[in-house]
Design a protein around this motif. Sequence first.
Motif, PDB file in Angstrom:
ATOM      1  N   VAL A 149     -29.768  95.256 -26.778  1.00 25.38           N
ATOM      2  CA  VAL A 149     -29.729  94.110 -27.689  1.00 25.38           C
ATOM      3  C   VAL A 149     -29.093  94.512 -29.015  1.00 25.38           C
ATOM      4  O   VAL A 149     -28.253  93.787 -29.570  1.00 25.38           O
ATOM      5  N   ASP A 207     -28.759  81.670 -37.413  1.00 25.80           N
ATOM      6  CA  ASP A 207     -27.483  82.187 -36.939  1.00 25.80           C
ATOM      7  C   ASP A 207     -26.326  81.696 -37.815  1.00 25.80           C
ATOM      8  O   ASP A 207     -25.419  82.463 -38.160  1.00 25.80           O
ATOM      9  N   SER A 219     -37.085  85.578 -28.366  1.00 31.11           N
ATOM     10  CA  SER A 219     -36.057  85.613 -27.319  1.00 31.11           C
ATOM     11  C   SER A 219     -34.749  85.015 -27.816  1.00 31.11           C
ATOM     12  O   SER A 219     -33.666  85.554 -27.553  1.00 31.11           O
ATOM     13  N   MET A 220     -34.836  83.912 -28.538  1.00 27.43           N
ATOM     14  CA  MET A 220     -33.628  83.272 -29.041  1.00 27.43           C
ATOM     15  C   MET A 220     -32.936  84.112 -30.112  1.00 27.43           C
ATOM     16  O   MET A 220     -31.706  84.184 -30.162  1.00 27.43           O
ATOM     17  N   GLU A 246     -35.631  76.732 -31.328  1.00 20.73           N
ATOM     18  CA  GLU A 246     -34.188  76.614 -31.114  1.00 20.73           C
ATOM     19  C   GLU A 246     -33.481  76.124 -32.379  1.00 20.73           C
ATOM     20  O   GLU A 246     -32.454  76.684 -32.781  1.00 20.73           O
ATOM     21  N   HIS A 300     -34.375  97.921 -23.207  1.00 16.03           N
ATOM     22  CA  HIS A 300     -33.829  96.570 -23.370  1.00 16.03           C
ATOM     23  C   HIS A 300     -33.327  96.359 -24.803  1.00 16.03           C
ATOM     24  O   HIS A 300     -32.210  95.858 -25.012  1.00 16.03           O
ATOM     25  N   GLU A 329     -32.909  87.311 -30.201  1.00 13.23           N
ATOM     26  CA  GLU A 329     -32.225  88.365 -29.449  1.00 13.23           C
ATOM     27  C   GLU A 329     -30.949  87.827 -28.801  1.00 13.23           C
ATOM     28  O   GLU A 329     -29.876  88.439 -28.889  1.00 13.23           O
ATOM     29  N   GLU A 330     -31.061  86.693 -28.131  1.00  9.49           N
ATOM     30  CA  GLU A 330     -29.919  86.109 -27.418  1.00  9.49           C
ATOM     31  C   GLU A 330     -28.761  85.778 -28.355  1.00  9.49           C
ATOM     32  O   GLU A 330     -27.591  85.950 -28.000  1.00  9.49           O
ATOM     33  N   MET A 331     -29.085  85.344 -29.559  1.00 13.64           N
ATOM     34  CA  MET A 331     -28.047  84.965 -30.522  1.00 13.64           C
ATOM     35  C   MET A 331     -27.487  86.178 -31.280  1.00 13.64           C
ATOM     36  O   MET A 331     -26.591  86.049 -32.110  1.00 13.64           O
TER      37      MET A 331
END
Length: 535
Positions: free
Chosen positions: A495, A349, A378-379, A342, A491, A381-383
């Motif tokens: 993204v 980012d 995963s992070m 994280e 997916h 991708e999410e960001m």
Amino acid sequence: MKITLLIFLGVFIGLGSQSVLAQDAQNDTDQKVIFIPLDDRPPCLQFPVRMAEIASTTLITPPMGLLGNLQSPGKSDEIISWLLAQDYTDVKAVIIAADMVAYGGLVASRVQKVDQAIALERLKVLEAIKKLAPTVPVYVQSVIMRLAPTADGKNERYREALAKWAEISVKEDESSKKDISELEKVIPLKALNDYQEARKRNLSVNKLMINYVKHGLIDYMILSQDDAKPEGVHVKEKQGLLADIKQAQLEDKIIVQAGTDEVAMLLLARMINESTGTFPKIKPVYSSQSMSEEIMPFEDRPLNITVSSHIKAVGGVPVSDEEEADLFYYVYTSRKIDGASEAFVKEIDQALQQGKRLIIADIDPVGDVQGGSGSFTSMLEEMGCMDKVYGYASWNTPGNTIGTALPQAILYFNGLKLANSDKQETMKVKKSQYWFTLHRMINDYYYNNLIRSDLNRYFNQEGKSSTLGTEEVVRKMEEMAKESIEDELAHLEKVFFGKDLSYTIQQIEFSLPWKRTFEAYIDFKLVQPNTVNLE
């Protein structure tokens, strides 16, 4: 076979076609590079071919049928004929894996089936190429043999013992001598003798390649140390090679570094940098400074040294000052530390929002030989980071990962420069970049980490990705894996391209080219909606 005879044969052998791996038909404006890969595995062939497209470069390769596979060596003499039959008039450079020419590939280099004299004779093709194209730069990879022999289904009884022998046989203490003696009881005498002869032969090839650099037949070379450890029979070999390089004052033309499968991509990146006169300054950023100073699995030097040597290999300049940097190399090594992913993704980012050009390497610090970290991926991708990075990789060894993400960034950096703000050329560069980053994610993380594990578990071969399957088993594996690949690419399509879907992913292909789960061939097309696909 003599080179003079090969020149004669080259006229008659129909070897002009190249492997069909590219997404688009070759553009007339693309620069051409003759390329002999280490073998036909995707990292050694598909990856560099597709990476080259990012900088509007076409790699011309021999027909696939000449490159061999796990159980059959490449056809070295026919590859030499193919090389001599090429038209070098408009060729920008030549990139050659010496082990394919000398022995028939990486796996063939680990066994004693090609005599030293034949291997050295075959490599005289480099002399012939220099005569055919004296102004075309030649880039070469020559592998320093690894400790362990390849698992071939026949050497399982003593393979690990031989690898251990290669690691400790250089030791002189009484405890080690006792262990060596016990190991030699397990290893067949012929297998041990063949192993030693193969090392001796390969070392002579390494030395010949150094001599070729000295005499101007090779413009730049990477001596790549295949999977190794800090101790073993390879250490003395490498020390001798380093001494030869220093004595000949060739430090600026030869680098010795860890890693093998990624080296063609490093050479490609260096060639592009040198052809454009671009020598980017690159600042490494580590998720853990202490981990950067540790020796990673399958390697023989600290991680920060590996990163630095890779940067130098591509013609880049390692820097510590943020203000100097053209590119920032974010190296994640903290998958075993709670909360580390994280914090590092937030840092990534923020850097992207500041307009920095980022490269991301997700390193396995344990040696599980899997793909990327689940939480880290995963992070990212999410960001919404992945469509913005200049390079990304997370496969196999640290050297493999570092040596894939870095050259991708170099190709993209140069590709945008070569496009020169031309809208169509820039779109072409970005499409190739999107494809390669998507491929890294579906291959490096989703296949290597998730799908491969599911396949191995389902077919009762957990931890045995190198196990060869029967035709029926492989067919079932491919069917199962393709379904999963299709789901994950659907997916990733969202993204990367969001709701507007500037590209859709179509024509998905999947296979296990070496009849095992360790490596996979994954291909797909990126197609713009509402346009006619002419590919």
